[in-house]
Write an enzyme that holds these catalytic residues in place. Structure first.
Site, PDB file in Angstrom:
ATOM      1  N   GLU A  41       0.762  -1.066   0.217  1.00  0.00           N
ATOM      2  CA  GLU A  41       0.205   0.028  -0.078  1.00  0.00           C
ATOM      3  C   GLU A  41       0.913   1.118  -0.064  1.00  0.00           C
ATOM      4  O   GLU A  41       1.896   1.335   0.653  1.00  0.00           O
ATOM      5  CB  GLU A  41      -0.880  -0.044   1.297  1.00  0.00           C
ATOM      6  CG  GLU A  41      -1.932   1.116   1.221  1.00  0.00           C
ATOM      7  CD  GLU A  41      -2.718   1.021   2.378  1.00  0.00           C
ATOM      8  OE1 GLU A  41      -4.092   1.542   2.559  1.00  0.00           O
ATOM      9  OE2 GLU A  41      -2.495   0.637   3.583  1.00  0.00           O
ATOM     10  N   LYS A 114     -10.075   0.575  -2.367  1.00  0.00           N
ATOM     11  CA  LYS A 114      -9.927   0.278  -0.871  1.00  0.00           C
ATOM     12  C   LYS A 114     -11.434   0.564  -0.415  1.00  0.00           C
ATOM     13  O   LYS A 114     -11.684   1.807  -0.369  1.00  0.00           O
ATOM     14  CB  LYS A 114      -9.041   0.611  -0.073  1.00  0.00           C
ATOM     15  CG  LYS A 114      -8.832   0.642   1.266  1.00  0.00           C
ATOM     16  CD  LYS A 114      -7.695   1.289   1.965  1.00  0.00           C
ATOM     17  CE  LYS A 114      -7.601   1.010   3.180  1.00  0.00           C
ATOM     18  NZ  LYS A 114      -6.422   1.379   3.946  1.00  0.00           N
ATOM     19  N   CYS A 154      -4.890  -3.484   3.661  1.00  0.00           N
ATOM     20  CA  CYS A 154      -4.715  -2.956   4.787  1.00  0.00           C
ATOM     21  C   CYS A 154      -6.040  -3.180   5.751  1.00  0.00           C
ATOM     22  O   CYS A 154      -6.198  -4.366   6.145  1.00  0.00           O
ATOM     23  CB  CYS A 154      -4.097  -1.564   4.615  1.00  0.00           C
ATOM     24  SG  CYS A 154      -3.144  -1.067   6.262  1.00  0.00           S
TER      25      CYS A 154
END
Length: 265
Positions: A41, A114, A154
């Site tokens: 990321e 995301k 994440c």
């Protein structure tokens, strides 16, 4: 057997510097036989402030970051899962935190924005991704030669329902920039849990070290197998983690303990 690799970085505020690092590390991963490589990321930029990435947001199909990823996939003949990069969003002053997937011909084949945005506040340490990021809305998967691949980023790791929505994957990829505080507490156990409950491999590509902006990320990029065993790990600093996906082993785990067939909800 399929060899996969995760790149671990300690990205800086300089995009050009990070592009050079990723070219070197992807070449190393390909040299070790990896046919799929995942980046972490925020690999192109970890700015001095959260807003710095907005100035580097790219339109789909255009820009130095996307050009670099397409060229690397084509040059090395690999699937490249491009961690995340800032993409232009509908909201001024904000970006989408986007994973782009390139095939071995350098064609962009899949995209995932995301969905879950990180927020953390503990004493002097606080983060709020919603200040500069617009959340995505669509589950990301693509088909590789060895099976379905699920995409997550994440903080998504804390939401198991996202992984169920991917369907039966052979591999789940998790680019991340976990903080050292939360990573030390939860990173490995969450990765192993996602591998165990979905009976698949999990490849996690992390940021890992002390960044120029003062932020410390946890690292520990790793490959976890469908039984939850960590097969390879890099604790901190830049480098490459590589390992093999064994289709026969994956099938054996699912046959001996058919959790996915036993689901009721």
């Amino acid at each position: 057997m399929t060899t996969v690799a995760a790149i671990q970085m300690v990205s800086t505020p300089e995009v050009g510097e990070n592009l050079a690092t990723v070219r070197r590390l992807v070449a190393e991963a390909a040299g070790r036989g990896a046919t799929l490589v995942a980046l972490p990321e925020y690999w192109p930029i970890m700015g001095m402030s959260d807003a710095d990435k907005v100035a580097h947001a790219e339109q789909p199909g255009s820009g130095p970051i996307q050009n670099c990823m397409a060229a690397l996939a084509r040059e090395h003949g690999i699937w490249l899962v491009g961690g995340t990069l800032p993409m232009v969003s509908p909201e001024a002053g904000k970006v989408l935190n986007t994973t782009l997937v390139y095939d071995p011909q350098g064609q962009m084949m899949s995209r995932y924005d995301k969905i879950h945005l990180f927020g953390f506040n503990k004493g002097a340490e606080s983060y709020d991704e919603a200040r500069t990021i617009v959340p995505g809305e669509t589950v990301g998967v693509f088909d590789a030669s060895f099976g379905r691949v699920g995409l997550s980023v994440c903080y998504d790791l804390r939401f198991p329902e996202l992984y169920r929505a991917m369907g039966e994957c052979a591999l789940i990829i998790v680019p991340a920039a976990f903080t050292h505080t939360t990573g030390r507490a939860h990173w490995e156990v969450l990765l192993r849990a996602r591998a165990i409950e979905n009976q698949c491999y999990v490849l996690a590509a992390a940021q890992g070290g002390m960044h120029v902006n003062g932020r410390r990320t946890y690292g520990h990029s790793m490959l976890v197998d469908p039984w939850g065993e960590v097969k390879a790990v890099l604790p901190e600093g830049e480098g490459v983690v590589a390992g093999e996906l064994d289709a026969a082993y994956l099938a054996g785990v699912r046959e001996s303990l058919p959790v996915l067939r036993h689901r009721k909800m």
